[in-house]
Write a protein that holds these residues in place. Structure first.
Motif, short mmCIF file in Angstrom:
data_model
loop_
_atom_site.label_atom_id
_atom_site.label_comp_id
_atom_site.label_asym_id
_atom_site.label_seq_id
_atom_site.Cartn_x
_atom_site.Cartn_y
_atom_site.Cartn_z
N LEU A 119 56.95 82.73 83.68
CA LEU A 119 57.57 81.56 82.36
C LEU A 119 58.68 82.05 82.47
O LEU A 119 59.58 80.93 82.03
CB LEU A 119 56.40 82.70 80.92
CG LEU A 119 56.68 81.33 79.90
CD1 LEU A 119 56.94 80.51 79.77
CD2 LEU A 119 55.79 82.42 78.81
N ARG A 163 55.52 71.54 80.74
CA ARG A 163 54.26 71.10 79.90
C ARG A 163 52.88 71.06 80.38
O ARG A 163 52.77 71.65 80.05
CB ARG A 163 54.90 69.34 79.79
CG ARG A 163 53.24 68.93 78.46
CD ARG A 163 54.13 67.34 78.08
NE ARG A 163 53.91 66.97 78.82
CZ ARG A 163 53.31 66.40 80.18
NH1 ARG A 163 52.32 66.43 80.11
NH2 ARG A 163 53.33 65.47 81.46
N SER A 202 52.50 75.00 80.99
CA SER A 202 52.31 75.69 79.38
C SER A 202 50.53 75.53 79.28
O SER A 202 49.97 75.90 78.31
CB SER A 202 53.15 75.05 78.65
OG SER A 202 52.16 73.61 78.09
N LEU A 242 48.65 78.47 79.90
CA LEU A 242 49.07 79.80 79.29
C LEU A 242 47.73 79.68 78.29
O LEU A 242 47.28 79.66 77.86
CB LEU A 242 50.48 79.43 78.91
CG LEU A 242 51.39 79.53 80.04
CD1 LEU A 242 52.65 79.39 79.75
CD2 LEU A 242 51.39 80.70 81.47
N LEU A 289 52.41 79.65 70.67
CA LEU A 289 52.24 79.32 72.06
C LEU A 289 52.02 77.71 71.75
O LEU A 289 52.65 76.91 72.60
CB LEU A 289 50.65 79.69 73.37
CG LEU A 289 50.35 79.21 74.96
CD1 LEU A 289 52.27 78.98 75.38
CD2 LEU A 289 49.17 79.85 75.02
N ARG A 292 54.04 74.17 73.15
CA ARG A 292 53.43 72.68 73.56
C ARG A 292 53.51 71.87 72.78
O ARG A 292 54.32 70.69 73.20
CB ARG A 292 51.74 73.45 73.12
CG ARG A 292 51.29 74.44 74.89
CD ARG A 292 50.02 74.32 74.64
NE ARG A 292 49.59 75.29 75.41
CZ ARG A 292 48.71 76.07 76.08
NH1 ARG A 292 47.67 76.35 74.17
NH2 ARG A 292 47.78 77.37 76.21
N VAL A 325 60.67 77.82 71.69
CA VAL A 325 60.80 79.03 73.20
C VAL A 325 61.63 80.42 72.50
O VAL A 325 60.39 81.53 73.08
CB VAL A 325 61.26 78.69 74.08
CG1 VAL A 325 62.85 77.85 74.08
CG2 VAL A 325 61.11 79.37 75.54
#
Length: 198
Positions: free
Chosen positions: A51, A105, A108, A111, A123, A127, A176
């Motif tokens: 990540l 994207r 993610s 995850l 999270l 997204r 982020v």
């Protein structure tokens, strides 16, 4: 992608107490200097490292958009030839950023975290912001392509587009940064100072 992100969360206060019985070296002035790290960086899991690496790659693409947007902002008050060149560069930068955002994207979606209250929320926000960022970069690509293809460069469209692109990047930076902070992953997602629009 099926990578799983399991990250420990630090949800408490840490109290730093003086260490006893530890040797210390001294500088010539007699002031003590630490011999051990007080806050050593913890090892990251493979998913966390992946990540972080991907955040750095996307950050580079977004920095290019911001730098060109700043240059375009200045060019709009001057030479039409410079404005056209900056508009073309912004078109290319937005294309690249849209591709990089799409990759992030997709990544993610695979995850997850081990904390339903804070980790999952961060999270989900990450997204959602990626979807908006990708949409903004694609819009920037389409709008700038049309603006620079006009017989007379559409400076109004270029001005509005570069502002929208930078705003979307700022939203992504917030998301982020929140995700990395929540997951205790050390990295400044912005890196160097962002160019300022005038």
């Amino acid at each position: 992608m099926n990578a799983r992100l399991i990250a420990p969360l630090i949800l408490g206060l840490v109290i730093l107490a003086p260490a006893t019985g530890q040797a210390q070296s001294t500088v010539p002035s007699g002031l003590p200097t630490p011999t051990r790290e007080l806050w050593p960086e913890r090892p990251l899991s493979p998913a966390e490292q992946d990540l972080r690496d991907r955040v750095v790659v996307l950050r580079d693409s977004l920095h290019a958009v911001e730098a060109t947007a700043a240059r375009l902002s200045r060019a709009l008050r001057g030479s039409s030839a410079v404005t056209l060149a900056a508009g073309r560069t912004l078109n290319s930068d937005c294309q690249a950023a849209a591709r990089a955002t799409a990759v992030m994207r997709d990544f993610s979606e695979g995850l997850s975290t081990n904390d339903s209250k804070w980790g999952d929320k961060a999270l989900a926000d990450f997204r959602t912001t990626l979807v908006k960022l990708e949409r903004s970069m694609n819009s920037c690509d389409a709008t700038t392509a049309k603006a620079v293809a006009s017989p007379e460069t559409d400076t109004k469209a270029l001005g509005a587009t570069q502002l929208q692109a930078v705003a979307a990047i700022r939203d992504y930076d917030r998301a982020v940064k929140g995700l990395l902070r929540t997951l205790n992953i050390p990295l400044d997602p912005r890196g160097v100072k962002t160019p300022t629009l005038n």
